[in-house]
Enzyme design. Sequence first.
Site: not given
Ligand code: SPV
Ligand code: MG
Length: 543
Positions: A46-48, A58, A85, A87, A114, A120, A122-123, A159, A190
């Site tokens: 996970s990037g986050l 992130d 991930d 990104d 993505e 980027k 975070n979503s 994604r 997502h």
């Molecule tokens: C992450 O875990 O970094 C993701 C999922 O990309 S989210 O945080 O939902 O974007």
């Molecule tokens: Mg991410």
Amino acid sequence: MTTTPSLAKRLRMLLSSDSVAVFMEAHNGLSAKLACEAGFEALWGSGLSVSAALGVRDNNEASWTQVLEVLEFMVDASDLPILIDGDTGYGNFNNVRRLVRKLEQRRIAGLCLEDKLFPKTNSFIDGERQVLAEVDEFCGKLRAAKDTQVDPDFVVVARTEAFIAGWGLDEALLRAYAYAEAGADVVLVHSKRKDSREILSFMEQWDHSAPIIIVPTKYPTEPLSRFVDAGISNFIFANQSLRTVITALERNLRKLHETRDLMSIENEIAPVSEIFRLQDVQELKSSEKRYLPSSTQPQASAVVLAASKGDFGDLVKDRPKAMLRLRGKPIMTWHTDAFRHQGIRRIAAVRGYCKEAMDLSDIQYFDNDDWASTGELASLYAAREFLEGDMVIAYGDIVFDEFILRNLLSQTEGTGIAVDGAWKLRGRADAKRDLVVTEGACDPVGLGACKLVEIGATVAPDKAMGEWIGMLYLQAAKTATLVELLDHLNAEEPEVLRTGDLPMLLGRLIAAGETVSAVHTFGHWYDLDDQQDLLLASAQVKS
Ligand code: SPV
Ligand code: MG
């Protein structure tokens, strides 16, 4: 012969099978290992979570190579397939190509890209304001990734953030089809809704031309079975490990800070032994046995004969000479430091004169209360119970460069003494010295060894080839021989045991057919018989 499938193959098989696969988030080697032990078959890099664990946002604040470093630890610790991930791919198609090459080199099994813009966000932060990538440009990245991969099993996941950015079902479908057409192996759809509506409406229209994977972070109350019924079998639990760590750390650190009491959390946290288990300390221990030479782990002991008073006038009115200070450090401590540097931890001293003034810790003490009327052998015999295993025996009134001890410890003959080839240049004519005659070459560099023929008072100075510095080393079997000889003297010749010295004992060993090797030095030691010796040593000794 069966070969275990590569991590990329395992990832591909998981994603393409109909059975449910959960990708567990990990953010470092430890969380990767714990996920593996919990039974998860694959990881989400996970990037986050990786960025948060590194203490940054992130927003591509950590560079892609820094993320890669973390992933490398995760693969090594878990040996699980990891979907990273990635990104936006950290740039354009060209950056994606290099990324894929580096991921494959590090056994990362798959890459998720993505359709947003670099850097980027975070979503779940201001989703509607997020700008999506042009479909064609993003498809170019996907094609570049697929064309670059060397292992056909490496997985590329596309994604779409169409729902996140506030676009509708049509845009999500348009993008998903375009990405599958461009070569994506799997499509991640997502959604940040609290329910399953967007995902299920998508699945109603999707032709299943590629498997779908989802991230149910925002709709945790929806049972996975609802999505499985709709044809989804792949799920990412994207941040629950990191959130678990945060909760536990916040609670326990607060408690510790408030109470300043380790017991306030001691029984709730993993024992230190659990850390060692997770690090597989056991494996290192058994490998050390296989690969480390045993000589690097000496188990020798040392005994220092320090009972006598010496000719130091007032300097020794309240202490034995082994406790006189040389450059501010007791002579005895020069010994113990040298021993410890060579891995010798079991150390004893035989005390006599002013014994209560010898009180250094971590030394076993033996006492020769008849020190005034007895000799070295009586002192040595006072420590009889200590004499076992590989053993160094040293006079308490010498200081020496540590290489002399090191060379002595590495001699292999069984019994060895350190002999100074530069004896004529040292000291004063009136000093009592233990001269030696040897057979074989004397190597002035101090590495060669030759055999002791004669030692002590009987050696005439013009015959002498060197001087014993007062240090002896015995391998375990020879220590036993020495103890036998001492016991024999005790039983049969008690007067010799009472008054004899170590050169006499060495003479007895030679006479009994034992080989004693002479390990040479050329100076680099000091015999401390009086105040003048002490001054000379203070000026010259290497600390
Ligand atoms: C992450 O875990 O970094 C993701 C999922 O990309 S989210 O945080 O939902 O974007
Ligand atoms: Mg991410």
